[in-house]
Each structure stands twice: as structure tokens, then as C-alpha cells.
Design a protein around this motif. Structure first.
Motif, PDB file in Angstrom:
ATOM      1  N   ASP A  96     -14.703   0.050   2.395  1.00 20.33           N
ATOM      2  CA  ASP A  96     -14.868   0.780   3.650  1.00 20.33           C
ATOM      3  C   ASP A  96     -13.517   0.902   4.367  1.00 20.33           C
ATOM      4  O   ASP A  96     -12.949  -0.107   4.803  1.00 20.33           O
ATOM      5  CB  ASP A  96     -15.881   0.022   4.526  1.00 20.33           C
ATOM      6  N   LEU A  97     -13.055   2.132   4.484  1.00 19.12           N
ATOM      7  CA  LEU A  97     -11.736   2.382   5.109  1.00 19.12           C
ATOM      8  C   LEU A  97     -11.725   2.024   6.600  1.00 19.12           C
ATOM      9  O   LEU A  97     -10.661   1.955   7.213  1.00 19.12           O
ATOM     10  CB  LEU A  97     -11.375   3.870   4.968  1.00 19.12           C
ATOM     11  N   ASN A  98     -12.900   1.797   7.183  1.00 12.46           N
ATOM     12  CA  ASN A  98     -12.962   1.503   8.623  1.00 12.46           C
ATOM     13  C   ASN A  98     -13.028   0.008   8.920  1.00 12.46           C
ATOM     14  O   ASN A  98     -13.182  -0.385  10.072  1.00 12.46           O
ATOM     15  CB  ASN A  98     -14.183   2.200   9.250  1.00 12.46           C
ATOM     16  N   LYS A  99     -12.960  -0.825   7.883  1.00 18.61           N
ATOM     17  CA  LYS A  99     -13.048  -2.277   8.111  1.00 18.61           C
ATOM     18  C   LYS A  99     -11.673  -2.925   8.007  1.00 18.61           C
ATOM     19  O   LYS A  99     -10.863  -2.563   7.139  1.00 18.61           O
ATOM     20  CB  LYS A  99     -13.979  -2.910   7.075  1.00 18.61           C
ATOM     21  N   THR A 100     -11.439  -3.912   8.865  1.00 16.45           N
ATOM     22  CA  THR A 100     -10.166  -4.652   8.823  1.00 16.45           C
ATOM     23  C   THR A 100     -10.090  -5.395   7.483  1.00 16.45           C
ATOM     24  O   THR A 100     -11.041  -6.074   7.081  1.00 16.45           O
ATOM     25  CB  THR A 100     -10.090  -5.646  10.004  1.00 16.45           C
ATOM     26  N   VAL A 154       4.024   2.325  -5.501  1.00 19.98           N
ATOM     27  CA  VAL A 154       4.237   1.312  -4.454  1.00 19.98           C
ATOM     28  C   VAL A 154       4.155   1.986  -3.092  1.00 19.98           C
ATOM     29  O   VAL A 154       3.455   1.517  -2.182  1.00 19.98           O
ATOM     30  CB  VAL A 154       5.615   0.604  -4.652  1.00 19.98           C
ATOM     31  N   ASN A 155       4.847   3.117  -2.955  1.00 21.16           N
ATOM     32  CA  ASN A 155       4.862   3.803  -1.655  1.00 21.16           C
ATOM     33  C   ASN A 155       3.499   4.391  -1.305  1.00 21.16           C
ATOM     34  O   ASN A 155       3.073   4.308  -0.151  1.00 21.16           O
ATOM     35  CB  ASN A 155       5.954   4.877  -1.638  1.00 21.16           C
ATOM     36  N   SER A 156       2.798   4.936  -2.312  1.00 17.49           N
ATOM     37  CA  SER A 156       1.499   5.526  -1.962  1.00 17.49           C
ATOM     38  C   SER A 156       0.495   4.428  -1.619  1.00 17.49           C
ATOM     39  O   SER A 156      -0.383   4.619  -0.774  1.00 17.49           O
ATOM     40  CB  SER A 156       0.991   6.466  -3.055  1.00 17.49           C
ATOM     41  N   THR A 157       0.618   3.265  -2.225  1.00 11.94           N
ATOM     42  CA  THR A 157      -0.288   2.154  -1.885  1.00 11.94           C
ATOM     43  C   THR A 157      -0.061   1.731  -0.434  1.00 11.94           C
ATOM     44  O   THR A 157      -1.014   1.529   0.328  1.00 11.94           O
ATOM     45  CB  THR A 157      -0.047   0.960  -2.839  1.00 11.94           C
ATOM     46  N   LEU A 158       1.216   1.623  -0.042  1.00 12.89           N
ATOM     47  CA  LEU A 158       1.509   1.242   1.351  1.00 12.89           C
ATOM     48  C   LEU A 158       1.057   2.341   2.311  1.00 12.89           C
ATOM     49  O   LEU A 158       0.575   2.056   3.414  1.00 12.89           O
ATOM     50  CB  LEU A 158       3.001   0.935   1.520  1.00 12.89           C
ATOM     51  N   THR A 167      -3.389   3.427   6.607  1.00 11.85           N
ATOM     52  CA  THR A 167      -4.492   4.160   7.246  1.00 11.85           C
ATOM     53  C   THR A 167      -5.649   3.214   7.607  1.00 11.85           C
ATOM     54  O   THR A 167      -6.626   3.638   8.220  1.00 11.85           O
ATOM     55  CB  THR A 167      -5.041   5.281   6.329  1.00 11.85           C
ATOM     56  N   LEU A 168      -5.557   1.950   7.201  1.00  6.21           N
ATOM     57  CA  LEU A 168      -6.639   0.995   7.489  1.00  6.21           C
ATOM     58  C   LEU A 168      -6.564   0.562   8.960  1.00  6.21           C
ATOM     59  O   LEU A 168      -5.536   0.751   9.619  1.00  6.21           O
ATOM     60  CB  LEU A 168      -6.512  -0.220   6.561  1.00  6.21           C
ATOM     61  N   PRO A 169      -7.627  -0.054   9.482  1.00  4.23           N
ATOM     62  CA  PRO A 169      -7.633  -0.412  10.905  1.00  4.23           C
ATOM     63  C   PRO A 169      -6.542  -1.421  11.266  1.00  4.23           C
ATOM     64  O   PRO A 169      -6.074  -2.182  10.417  1.00  4.23           O
ATOM     65  CB  PRO A 169      -9.015  -1.058  11.097  1.00  4.23           C
ATOM     66  N   GLN A 170      -6.214  -1.389  12.547  1.00  2.57           N
ATOM     67  CA  GLN A 170      -5.242  -2.319  13.118  1.00  2.57           C
ATOM     68  C   GLN A 170      -5.636  -3.754  12.771  1.00  2.57           C
ATOM     69  O   GLN A 170      -6.823  -4.077  12.789  1.00  2.57           O
ATOM     70  CB  GLN A 170      -5.312  -2.177  14.632  1.00  2.57           C
ATOM     71  N   GLY A 171      -4.653  -4.576  12.456  1.00  2.00           N
ATOM     72  CA  GLY A 171      -4.945  -5.976  12.121  1.00  2.00           C
ATOM     73  C   GLY A 171      -5.085  -6.188  10.627  1.00  2.00           C
ATOM     74  O   GLY A 171      -5.154  -7.319  10.162  1.00  2.00           O
ATOM     75  N   SER A 172      -5.113  -5.080   9.857  1.00  2.00           N
ATOM     76  CA  SER A 172      -5.163  -5.235   8.402  1.00  2.00           C
ATOM     77  C   SER A 172      -3.822  -5.778   7.915  1.00  2.00           C
ATOM     78  O   SER A 172      -2.771  -5.489   8.492  1.00  2.00           O
ATOM     79  CB  SER A 172      -5.476  -3.894   7.725  1.00  2.00           C
ATOM     80  N   HIS A 232       6.272   3.072   6.506  1.00  2.00           N
ATOM     81  CA  HIS A 232       4.825   3.323   6.487  1.00  2.00           C
ATOM     82  C   HIS A 232       4.152   2.880   7.794  1.00  2.00           C
ATOM     83  O   HIS A 232       2.932   2.686   7.826  1.00  2.00           O
ATOM     84  CB  HIS A 232       4.195   2.614   5.281  1.00  2.00           C
ATOM     85  N   GLY A 233       4.964   2.686   8.829  1.00  2.00           N
ATOM     86  CA  GLY A 233       4.409   2.312  10.132  1.00  2.00           C
ATOM     87  C   GLY A 233       3.859   0.896  10.163  1.00  2.00           C
ATOM     88  O   GLY A 233       2.959   0.587  10.953  1.00  2.00           O
ATOM     89  N   LEU A 234       4.395   0.035   9.304  1.00  2.00           N
ATOM     90  CA  LEU A 234       3.899  -1.348   9.234  1.00  2.00           C
ATOM     91  C   LEU A 234       4.957  -2.307   9.778  1.00  2.00           C
ATOM     92  O   LEU A 234       6.136  -1.959   9.860  1.00  2.00           O
ATOM     93  CB  LEU A 234       3.573  -1.726   7.783  1.00  2.00           C
ATOM     94  N   THR A 235       4.534  -3.528  10.091  1.00  2.00           N
ATOM     95  CA  THR A 235       5.479  -4.528  10.582  1.00  2.00           C
ATOM     96  C   THR A 235       5.568  -5.664   9.564  1.00  2.00           C
ATOM     97  O   THR A 235       4.533  -6.146   9.081  1.00  2.00           O
ATOM     98  CB  THR A 235       4.989  -5.099  11.937  1.00  2.00           C
TER      99      THR A 235
END
Ligand SMILES: C[S@@+](CC[C@H](N)C(=O)[O-])C[C@H]1O[C@@H](n2cnc3c(N)ncnc32)[C@H](O)[C@@H]1O
Length: 329
Positions: A207-211, A228-232, A237-242, A299-302
Motif C-alpha cells: 500500500d503506497l499510502n502506508k508508512t 538505484v535512482n528509480s528505487t529511491l 513517493t511514500l508517506p512522510q516518516g517512511s 530524491h527529496g530525502l534526508t
């Protein structure tokens, strides 16, 4: 002293280990490789078995499936694991290869224990979070990983083990034969180098909407830059906190750039032995974590955790392997 007793006890055990290694090698060459089952998956699994028999990192599921896994099926389990267990038990030795979390800086002998500790800590922190708790666990390139079968008490997670069919099928059979409960686990056959891998996960109930926590341990090096890049990109696109836990070889080591000319060749040869191939290495940048921060940022990640094998301040221990945790904030 314990190390000395362990070494002395190992002397009469050496003939048993040699027989075990011959059978093990025969199985790699004649069964594992011809059936396209991942041989490299047996390496971290073997390291976790060693920690388990030493009692430094308990992994009951890994131990239970050993006899149902081709490489460690009897007589190898007894010749290799039971004999080493006896020597460890009598001597009380827990050092070197058997130490967990092991020494820092870690080296080529202790890196697997370091790697396990890094991802154990990452998962345990994510799973114990009270706010925005993790609802799904995905193990990408799961091999013989047993994280889905060793979840904290009371944690109700939907788990997905993703790997290519030959490795995944043999793992599933071993889990079933060992009688390990696996109703919460969905096995997803796919090739992470193909763009369609997320479709396979989605049709399996992801489920793409679950953390989500994604464990991507020991896998990026076998993938293309695009994969690697497409996986990231998908992860982002997954919810915040993933959270995604991933390890990377450095680009310098993969390309055999100085000072890794010899080591790079050895690593490529070791992987080639299993008929597998290393492709991706991360450009590390000036400060070792810089490249990982860049990749995460792209990819907008920290980048929320970072550790490395070796010591960047010691010219004899130049890091070539890094462990990361990236979070969708
Ligand atoms: C070194 S093993 C690591 C296994 C496991 N994550 C662990 O740490 O024990 C690499 C795993 O990635 C899987 N793998 C490699 N390339 C893959 C691909 N293109 N698609 C899916 N799985 C892949 C292999 O089958 C193998 O199980």
C-alpha cells in the motif's frame, strides 16, 4: 586467553571444516549457480549464523532454516556450525568475526557484524516510534534475511520479501519446512533492475499510502545506476516518516580507483565466483557522507544515519563501504 583456547580447540576441528567447505563449494558450483540462486546471499547469512552460534546476536529463524537451505543442509550444518559452536561454548570466545556490535572502525572481517548492527538499530528505532508508526516492512533483495521473522513482540506489520524467483522460492520453502510462522509475509518475485518491480509489489498488496520501512541491505551494488535512482524515486513517493536503510560500495572501490586498485579487483573476482556482478558504487565526495547526502537530496530525502567500514583519517583503512538510512521527512 579465550582466543587462544578457541584457536587450540579449533585445531582438531579443522578436518571437519575442510570436509564441510568441500561440500559447501560443490553445492555452490553444482546447485546454486546452475539454478540461478543467489550465492552472494549466503555470505551475510553465514555471518549472521556465526553471530548466532556465538550467542552475540540471536537469530533463531536464520538458525532454524539452515538445514533446509542447500548450502548448510546436513552434513554441513553439523560439520561447520555445531563444531564451531562447541569450540565457542567451551572457550567463551566472542571476539573477531563473532563480535557484535564489533569493533569500530570495522574492517573486512568485522564489517558484516557492523552492517547488521547498523540496520538492526535503524529498524528498531523506526519500529519503536510512537508517532507515525511504521505499518509495512519491505525487504528488497531479501536473500536469507530473517528480519520479518524476528519482529518486536506485539508489532503488527505487513511484510514483503522481494527477490528474484529462484532465490525467493528456495527461501520460502525453507521457511515453510522449518515451520516458521509466515502468514504476515508476502513473497514477491521480481527483478529490481526492471522498471516494473513496483507493479509486482503493488499487485501483492503493498500500500503506497502506508508508512513503510524498506530494508535494502547488500543489494544496491548488484543494480544499475537507473535501478538505484528509480528505487529511491519510488520510495520518495511514500508517506512522510517512511525510512529506507541501504548500504553502498563506494564508486572508487567499484571502479578500482586509487587506493582500491587491488581490493576492487578482489571484490569483483569474489562476486564473479558466484556468477554475479557488481555494478553500482556511490560517489562519496570530499567528506565521505557527502555523496550519500547528495543522492538522498536528489530524491527529496534526508540522510538520517551514516556509518562506514574503515577509517577516513587512516590512509591504510580508506573506507570503501558505507551504510545509510534515508528518511522521507
Ligand atoms: C548479497 S545478497 C543480500 C541478501 C540480504 N539482503 C541480506 O543482507 O542477507 C543480494 C540479494 O539481492 C538479490 N538481488 C540481486 N540483484 C537483484 C535484482 N536485480 N532483483 C531482485 N533481487 C536482486 C539477490 O538475489 C540476493 O538475494
Amino acid at each position: 586467553m579465550r582466543g587462544l583456547i578457541f584457536s587450540i580447540l579449533m585445531i582438531p576441528i579443522i578436518p571437519f571444516l575442510i570436509v564441510a567447505l568441500i561440500i559447501y563449494t560443490w553445492r555452490v558450483r553444482r546447485v546454486i549457480i546452475p539454478q540461478n540462486i543467489s550465492g552472494t546471499a549466503a555470505e551475510p547469512y553465514g555471518a549472521r549464523l556465526a553471530l548466532h552460534i556465538a550467542g552475540t546476536r540471536i537469530d533463531n529463524a536464520a538458525y532454524k532454516i539452515a538445514e533446509h537451505m542447500i548450502l548448510y543442509a546436513q552434513p554441513v550444518k553439523s560439520l561447520m556450525l555445531h563444531t564451531a559452536w562447541l569450540a565457542l561454548k567451551i572457550s567463551g570466545y566472542r571476539g573477531f568475526f563473532f563480535a557484535y556490535p564489533g569493533p569500530r572502525p570495522s574492517n573486512t572481517v568485522t564489517m558484516m557484524s557492523h552492517r547488521s548492527h547498523f540496520f538492526d538499530r535503524s529498524m528498531s528505532e523506526a519500529f519503536s516510534r510512537t508517532e507515525n508508526s511504521v505499518e509495512q516492512l519491505v525487504i528488497l533483495g531479501s536473500g536469507w534475511d530473517t528480519s520479518c521473522y524476528d519482529l518486536p513482540e506485539g508489532l503488527d506489520l505487513n511484510c514483503f520479501e522481494v527477490d528474484m524467483a529462484p532465490t525467493l522460492n528456495i527461501k520460502k520453502q525453507a521457511i515453510e519446512k522449518a515451520g516458521i510462522p509466515h502468514d504476515h509475509v508476502t513473497f514477491v518475485e521480481t527483478d529490481l533492475n526492471q522498471e516494473s518491480w513496483m507493479d509486482a509489489l503493488l499487485t501483492s498488496g503493498f500500500d503506497l499510502n502506508k508508512t513503510t520501512y524498506i530494508l535494502w541491505e547488500g543489494v544496491t551494488m548488484y543494480l544499475t545506476d537507473e535501478a538505484v535512482n528509480s528505487t529511491l524515486a519510488i520510495f520518495s513517493t511514500l508517506p512522510q516518516g517512511s525510512v529506507i536503510g541501504a548500504d553502498f560500495f563506494t564508486e572508487d572501490m567499484v571502479k578500482g580507483n586509487p587506493p582500491h586498485e587491488t581490493w576492487g579487483k578482489r571484490v569483483h573476482a569474489a562476486i564473479k565466483y558466484y556468477s554475479e556482478k557488481i555494478m553500482f558504487g556511490i560517489p562519496t565526495g570530499g567528506s565521505l557522507s557527502e555523496g550519500c547526502e547528495k543522492l538522498a537530496g536528489k530524491h527529496g530525502l534526508t540522510l538520517t544515519k551514516f556509518e562506514n567500514v574503515g577509517d577516513k583519517d587512516d590512509k591504510k583503512k580508506v573506507p570503501w563501504y558505507v551504510f545509510t538510512e534515508m528518511t522521507k521527512k
